[in-house]
Scaffold this motif. Structure first.
Motif, PDB file in Angstrom:
ATOM      1  N   TYR A  34       0.509  -1.065  -0.149  1.00  0.00           N
ATOM      2  CA  TYR A  34       0.158   0.153   0.077  1.00  0.00           C
ATOM      3  C   TYR A  34       0.822   1.517  -0.028  1.00  0.00           C
ATOM      4  O   TYR A  34       1.195   1.238   1.189  1.00  0.00           O
ATOM      5  N   ASN A  36       1.493   5.340   0.174  1.00  0.00           N
ATOM      6  CA  ASN A  36       0.753   6.137   0.610  1.00  0.00           C
ATOM      7  C   ASN A  36       1.616   6.923   1.820  1.00  0.00           C
ATOM      8  O   ASN A  36       3.041   6.826   2.206  1.00  0.00           O
ATOM      9  N   HIS A  41       1.395   4.878   8.412  1.00  0.00           N
ATOM     10  CA  HIS A  41       2.434   3.318   8.478  1.00  0.00           C
ATOM     11  C   HIS A  41       1.558   2.397   9.342  1.00  0.00           C
ATOM     12  O   HIS A  41       0.594   1.659   8.867  1.00  0.00           O
ATOM     13  N   ILE A  44      -2.587   1.165   7.730  1.00  0.00           N
ATOM     14  CA  ILE A  44      -2.158   0.065   7.059  1.00  0.00           C
ATOM     15  C   ILE A  44      -1.635  -1.383   7.593  1.00  0.00           C
ATOM     16  O   ILE A  44      -1.693  -1.727   6.686  1.00  0.00           O
ATOM     17  N   THR A  45      -0.168  -1.312   7.963  1.00  0.00           N
ATOM     18  CA  THR A  45      -0.009  -2.203   8.777  1.00  0.00           C
ATOM     19  C   THR A  45      -0.866  -2.924   9.374  1.00  0.00           C
ATOM     20  O   THR A  45      -1.248  -4.396   9.805  1.00  0.00           O
ATOM     21  N   PRO A  51       3.543  -1.437   4.125  1.00  0.00           N
ATOM     22  CA  PRO A  51       3.466  -0.209   3.879  1.00  0.00           C
ATOM     23  C   PRO A  51       4.733   0.266   2.401  1.00  0.00           C
ATOM     24  O   PRO A  51       5.225   0.086   2.594  1.00  0.00           O
TER      25      PRO A  51
END
Length: 84
Positions: A34, A36, A41, A44-45, A51
């Protein structure tokens, strides 16, 4: 399984709706990367994706005054974000 790339602008209204889809893809065994802003971070994780940080020049949700009032000028903000 597949390796899926997700790219989004760093805004809650763009990132948050994608997280359930990302989490489901990961649960099904897909590898998801991902792209971004680093400020996303952790979220997303937490969805199970890897990330891939990039720095955006777009105004953040903490800086609503960073967006011009004119619609065409707002599009210019996006165009500037695509340039190195």
């Amino acid at each position: 399984m597949s390796h899926i790339a997700m790219v989004s602008i760093p805004a809650p209204g763009h990132v948050n709706p994608s997280l359930e889809v990302i989490a489901e893809l990961v649960r099904r065994g897909h590898r998801v990367t991902y792209a971004n802003d680093p400020s996303y971070h952790d979220v997303i994780t937490s969805a199970g994706a890897e990330p891939k940080p990039y720095t955006s020049t777009l105004p953040t949700h903490d800086d609503p005054d960073g967006w011009p009032d004119d619609t065409i000028a707002q599009l210019d903000v996006f165009l500037r974000d695509t340039r190195p």
